[in-house]
Structure formats: structure tokens, C-alpha cells
Design an enzyme around this catalytic site. Sequence first.
Site, PDB file in Angstrom:
ATOM      1  N   LYS A 311      54.117 -10.656  67.920  1.00 51.57           N
ATOM      2  CA  LYS A 311      54.428 -11.775  67.081  1.00 51.57           C
ATOM      3  C   LYS A 311      55.777 -11.364  66.111  1.00 51.57           C
ATOM      4  CE  LYS A 311      52.214 -14.475  67.600  1.00 51.57           C
ATOM      5  NZ  LYS A 311      52.032 -14.967  68.882  1.00 51.57           N
ATOM      6  N   THR A 312      56.569 -10.730  66.845  1.00 46.72           N
ATOM      7  CA  THR A 312      58.038 -10.483  65.989  1.00 46.72           C
ATOM      8  C   THR A 312      59.170 -11.394  66.804  1.00 46.72           C
ATOM      9  OG1 THR A 312      58.216  -8.403  67.287  1.00 46.72           O
ATOM     10  CG2 THR A 312      57.312  -8.240  65.009  1.00 46.72           C
ATOM     11  N   THR A 314      59.368 -11.414  70.331  1.00 47.16           N
ATOM     12  CA  THR A 314      59.374 -10.675  71.491  1.00 47.16           C
ATOM     13  C   THR A 314      59.534 -11.703  72.759  1.00 47.16           C
ATOM     14  OG1 THR A 314      57.147 -10.547  71.921  1.00 47.16           O
ATOM     15  CG2 THR A 314      58.334  -8.730  70.744  1.00 47.16           C
ATOM     16  N   GLY A 531      55.970 -20.270  67.541  1.00 39.32           N
ATOM     17  CA  GLY A 531      56.464 -21.314  66.447  1.00 39.32           C
ATOM     18  C   GLY A 531      55.358 -22.094  66.140  1.00 39.32           C
ATOM     19  N   ARG A 532      54.229 -21.541  65.766  1.00 38.99           N
ATOM     20  CA  ARG A 532      52.998 -22.386  65.590  1.00 38.99           C
ATOM     21  C   ARG A 532      53.103 -22.758  64.159  1.00 38.99           C
ATOM     22  NH1 ARG A 532      50.045 -18.513  68.352  1.00 38.99           N
ATOM     23  NH2 ARG A 532      49.292 -19.392  70.247  1.00 38.99           N
ATOM     24  N   VAL A 533      52.356 -23.796  63.872  1.00 40.64           N
ATOM     25  CA  VAL A 533      52.402 -24.433  62.473  1.00 40.64           C
ATOM     26  C   VAL A 533      50.841 -24.203  62.038  1.00 40.64           C
ATOM     27  CG1 VAL A 533      52.423 -26.450  61.142  1.00 40.64           C
ATOM     28  CG2 VAL A 533      53.841 -26.460  63.110  1.00 40.64           C
ATOM     29  N   TYR A 534      50.927 -23.431  60.825  1.00 42.52           N
ATOM     30  CA  TYR A 534      49.714 -23.372  60.185  1.00 42.52           C
ATOM     31  C   TYR A 534      50.161 -23.010  58.607  1.00 42.52           C
ATOM     32  CZ  TYR A 534      51.783 -18.741  61.809  1.00 42.52           C
ATOM     33  OH  TYR A 534      52.728 -17.664  62.109  1.00 42.52           O
TER      34      TYR A 534
HETATM   35  N1  LIG Z   1      63.385 -19.093  69.365  1.00 42.05           N
HETATM   36  C1  LIG Z   1      62.034 -19.040  68.834  1.00 42.05           C
HETATM   37  N2  LIG Z   1      61.139 -19.924  69.375  1.00 42.05           N
HETATM   38  C2  LIG Z   1      59.922 -19.658  69.234  1.00 42.05           C
HETATM   39  N3  LIG Z   1      59.509 -18.505  68.343  1.00 42.05           N
HETATM   40  C3  LIG Z   1      60.430 -17.917  67.830  1.00 42.05           C
HETATM   41  C4  LIG Z   1      61.762 -17.656  68.035  1.00 42.05           C
HETATM   42  N4  LIG Z   1      62.142 -16.746  67.413  1.00 42.05           N
HETATM   43  C5  LIG Z   1      61.494 -16.032  66.695  1.00 42.05           C
HETATM   44  N5  LIG Z   1      60.128 -16.895  67.135  1.00 42.05           N
HETATM   45  C6  LIG Z   1      59.012 -16.377  66.574  1.00 42.05           C
HETATM   46  O1  LIG Z   1      58.035 -15.542  67.436  1.00 42.05           O
HETATM   47  C7  LIG Z   1      56.786 -15.586  67.130  1.00 42.05           C
HETATM   48  C8  LIG Z   1      55.926 -15.073  68.240  1.00 42.05           C
HETATM   49  O2  LIG Z   1      56.114 -13.789  68.338  1.00 42.05           O
HETATM   50  P1  LIG Z   1      56.277 -13.122  69.787  1.00 42.05           P
HETATM   51  O3  LIG Z   1      56.820 -13.778  70.795  1.00 42.05           O
HETATM   52  O4  LIG Z   1      56.460 -11.772  69.739  1.00 42.05           O
HETATM   53  O5  LIG Z   1      54.573 -13.274  69.924  1.00 42.05           O
HETATM   54  S1  LIG Z   1      53.694 -12.639  71.209  1.00 42.05           S
HETATM   55  O6  LIG Z   1      53.643 -11.271  70.721  1.00 42.05           O
HETATM   56  O7  LIG Z   1      54.406 -12.554  72.515  1.00 42.05           O
HETATM   57  O8  LIG Z   1      52.617 -13.422  71.345  1.00 42.05           O
HETATM   58  C9  LIG Z   1      56.520 -16.874  66.731  1.00 42.05           C
HETATM   59  O9  LIG Z   1      55.521 -16.666  65.752  1.00 42.05           O
HETATM   60  P2  LIG Z   1      54.696 -17.836  64.914  1.00 42.05           P
HETATM   61  O10 LIG Z   1      55.782 -18.705  64.051  1.00 42.05           O
HETATM   62  O11 LIG Z   1      53.716 -17.414  64.253  1.00 42.05           O
HETATM   63  O12 LIG Z   1      54.326 -18.533  66.110  1.00 42.05           O
HETATM   64  C10 LIG Z   1      57.856 -17.319  66.030  1.00 42.05           C
HETATM   65  O13 LIG Z   1      58.005 -17.350  64.563  1.00 42.05           O
END
Ligand SMILES: Nc1ncnc2c1ncn2[C@@H]1O[C@H](COP(=O)(O)OS(=O)(=O)O)[C@@H](OP(=O)(O)O)[C@H]1O
EC number: 2.8.2.8
Length: 576
Positions: A311-312, A314, A531-534
Site C-alpha cells: 500500500k505504499t 509499489t 487509488g481507491r475512494v474511501y
Molecule cells: N500512480 C498511481 N496510481 C494509483 N495509485 C497510486 C499511484 N501512485 C501511488 N499510488 C498509491 O498506491 C497505493 C496502492 O499501493 P500498492 O500498489 O503498494 O498496493 S498493494 O500493496 O500492491 O496492494 C494506492 O493506495 P489507495 O489510495 O489506498 O488505493 C495509491 O494511493
Amino acid sequence: MGRISVSLDRYVLVDIDDIFVAKKGIRMTADDVMALLESQNRLQEMVPGWKFNLGFSGKYYKNGYPEENVGDMTLLEHVNDFWWFGHMWGHTQPHLLTQTDLEEQMELNKQFAISHNIPTDSGYGVAPHHSGVYPVHEPLYDAWKKVWNVRVTSSEEYPHLYPARLRRGFIHRNIMVLPRQTCGLFTHTVFIDKYPGGREVLDASIHGGELFQTIVFSPVSIFMTHLSNYGNDRLALYTFESIIKFVKCWTNLNLRTVPPLQLGEKYFHLFPEERDPIWGYPCADRRHLEIWAKEKTCEQLPKFLVIGPQKTGTTALYTFLAMHPAIVANYPSPETFEEVQFFNGKNYYKGIDWYMKFFPVPANSSSKFLFEKSATYFEGETVPQRVRALLPSVKLVITIIPPSKRAYSWYHHMRAHNDLTALQYNFHEVITATEKMPRQLRTLRNKCLIPGMYAKHIERWLDYFPASQLTIIDGEELRNDPVYIMNDLQKFLNIEPFYNYTEHLRYDKRKGFFCQVIEEDKTKCLGRGKGRVYAPMNESDAKLLKEYYQPYNIALEKLLTRLDYPVPGWLEDELQ
Ligand SMILES: Nc1ncnc2c1ncn2[C@@H]1O[C@H](COP(=O)(O)OS(=O)(=O)O)[C@@H](OP(=O)(O)O)[C@H]1O
């Protein structure tokens, strides 16, 4: 005061590995066989259960001069006085063979055994020159299981031949691999006056030297000898009778011998921590390379890993990296999608052949940068040690965001994946769950909170890797200015040619994140799961988590400063 108490039991097993394999002129005659039996009888008086363990390759049966062929037949007349185990039919090294060929070879040897009344149920097997056992050649394990029901073997090669005192055992796919010791006798050790270094060297080894110490210091010793050591000057008989007498004279150790299967069980009962293998880098050891299938190459192993935590950002990082023409990501897994998840969890036990299948065989290997990302590697306790062993020069990429934000995102991720516990309990209940709460809730709480203790986990990686092999990326920056991060990362990874991300990433207003440029006016963003909406985290939970993470954040700030990283703005905020 504690007392170190070690059992006085010492288990000794002597394999005669190639009972029919030797050149004409240095094989056993009928007299040698009778001498072997007499020696075995004397040894049995001193060591309860003593029996020589004979490994055979049927192809070489009666392959000597007439009197040596009588020796072979005499051995089989006394077949029940010994233990027996299958070698390969033709003594070929298993890593050179496919599974079909291996099965065929083993089957031939088994048929030979059956037609000569040799028992086939010892559960023990040995591979010529240790080939196929370690580094593991999976077809050998498959064929062993199928044809011989092998459950225990032995090798000198794990983790390396030298130093001998560091040899270990491991269990792979239910086959116990025991460490083998050397007794100073080899196929060419035939006459005492030709003994390397002279008779004194062998006697010194027996009289308090290497052989004596091996038995004294190893609760279980499996020695490998060969047919030629029992013909000619019968050096093996001299060696083992002498060492056993010497040990009995000068120590109060209880010497015993048990069949290989029991010995395997005994070994892992004594050394349970050795059950789990640690796969090493095969290309650092010339001997390992010599017994590794020729189509295998270390170029098929990753040069860098994105290790998380979850969730960082990755997945964004993984996707952006994979856009680079010189970077090659792993193939997806049917179970865990873009993540291989090898170094943590059960997949590790599938071995490195399994892992390497996730990477293409590089055509022009060294110019490509293979990598994988598995976001749960970050906090796995055993992971840094395992990665270090297999990929000693790998580079590691870590991303961090505010730990409370990470925890909250992870909780929503679990809900979106219909995790029953996450659906049943709200965020507050998860992060405040006490030890009295149900197990599933406590597990969820730990997985939610533990990865955010960044400093603790990074320090563990630093126990195994120099700081120069590791980079820590601010995930907030990756989100807001990925071009800058990707440019920087290319430098850290020494990747050429340089890929200008300015032209390939663009902010997408609808998604609210940077996305990949596909065409002039078209972008490809990550899926709905990123990039979920919550709803925003409520203030009291935010405050609670800020306090919870405070000691870890203080440690993180110190760590980043020590390693010369700028302290991210969000970390300064968290510490206020
Ligand atoms: N470019 C781009 N597009 C979409 N999302 C982005 C991007 N850069 C960073 N993020 C943030 O990445 C969060 C998801 O992290 P991970 O990909 O590490 O999650 S996972 O562990 O693989 O499930 C995800 O978390 P959430 O916002 O909670 O969905 C995003 O905030």
C-alpha cells in the site's frame, strides 16, 4: 548457573558408494569381501547396529577381471549382511539428465536389484558426485520419489563443500538431505604407501586429528567410501576399525549405527532448525556450477527487488519500471498475480527452479535488468536472510508513506477483497484489538499495523545488506512527482540507457494520479484497486495511530538521517 548438556550418543554410518564401480585391477576379490564381512563383525562388537551401507550401479556388476567378478558374486551371496541403496544405473550425473532419462536409469538399476535379490526398500539414495541434490535438480527428486521412494539422501555440498564443519542438512519435498563427512579416503586412495602425504597423515587424522574430531563433534557422521578402498590394501577396514577403537579408548561416547531412514529422523530431531533450506547463490561456487544443469544461469535471477511494504505505491512503481526498455519484470503468477512472493511463505519451499521460471531466459542477458516486486517481503522476518543467500548483490527498493495512512489503505484493501474479518470489524476495532479478542481479529490487526514499523524492518534488512544496496523511496513523492523518483531510481540501479519518464508519465485528472502515456491524448492508469475512494480516517483514530507509531517514527527519522536521506515532510509532521 546453566549447564551445557550434550548427549554422548554418536551415530556413524559408512556408505560404500560405488560397490561395483571401479577399474579392472583395483576391485574386490572374494577374499576382500570376506575380510569386509569379518571387519563388519568386529565393528558390530564395538558399535551396536554397525552395517556397511552399499550403493550400487548395476551396469558395472562383474566388470572386472575374473577373480574380481567372483568378488562381486560373493558380495551378492551375502546380500542380507549389508544395507543397500540405489545409485544411478550407469553412474551418470543427474543434472545432465531429464526426468524421463533419470527414471529410465533408476528403473534399470531397480530391475537389476530385484533380479539379484538386493533389497529396494531402504528409502535412501545417493547421486553420483552429489549432482542434482544441491543445487537442487528437481527432476532428480521427482524420479527418486517415483522409482525408489527415496526419503533420505546425503551430500557434501550444502551449503558448500568447505569448510566441512559448516555442512548442514535440509529437507526438500519430504526428502531429507543429510550432510556427509569425508574420512580421508577417496576412489584413488588404494595403497597405504601412496596415501597423500604418507601413512602419518591418515594416522594423525585417526589419532585425534580430523576424522576423530568429526566423530566427536558431530552427533551424526555419514562417511563416503568406495569399492577400491576395500580391495587392494583394504584401507577402509583399517581406517574404521582404528578410529572406532581410538574413540572408544579415549572417550566415553556411545557409538551406534542405525539404518539411513532412522538416521535422517534422528538428525532432524537433533537439528530441527536445519529442516528449512536456505537456497544459496549457485554461481559463487565453482563446484555448484559444475553440478548445475547447463541451461540454468544466474542471469535468470533478478538484479533488483521492490520489497514493499504493501500500500505504499509499489504497483505504480512496478508498472513504471516495467515501461523501461532495459527492465524486465517477472511473469505473473496464477495465484498471486504480478507478485511472485517467493522469499516469504510456502513458495520458498518450491525451490529456485520454481522461482527462476518467473523470469525469461535472457537472450542478451547482462544488458537486461530482471526484477520482481513482492510487497510482503518487507516485514518478513526470514526474508532478508533468504534474499541475501540467493541474491547477494541484488539491489532493494523500499517505499514508505505515513504509516497510519498505509494501515488505513490496507484495511480498505482487505474490505475490498471481501476479507470477512475486515468486513465484520471497523477500523477502530481493528487497530485497538487487544490480546483477548478473537484470533482472526488479532491477525488482521498485526498485518495492518506491523509493516508500518518501518525502522525496525529496515534495520533487519541492513543486518544482511550494506546500505549501498538499498534505496528508500518516499511514496508520497512517487505519487506526486513520479518522474523525479524514476529518474533517481535509474541512477541508483545503474540502468542504461536512460529512459526519460517525462514523456511517458502524465497526471490524469480523472484518476487523480500519474498514469502511463499511451498516445498523445490517451493514458493508461492503474486499475480500480489502486487509488481507491474511501472516507477519510476519523481524527481520533489518526491521533491514536500517531501515538502508536511515534517510537518507530523517531527511529525512522534517525535511520534516514544516518543513511543520508532527507527526512520527508510527512515524517516531520508525524513527529510534531
Ligand atoms: N500512480 C498511481 N496510481 C494509483 N495509485 C497510486 C499511484 N501512485 C501511488 N499510488 C498509491 O498506491 C497505493 C496502492 O499501493 P500498492 O500498489 O503498494 O498496493 S498493494 O500493496 O500492491 O496492494 C494506492 O493506495 P489507495 O489510495 O489506498 O488505493 C495509491 O494511493
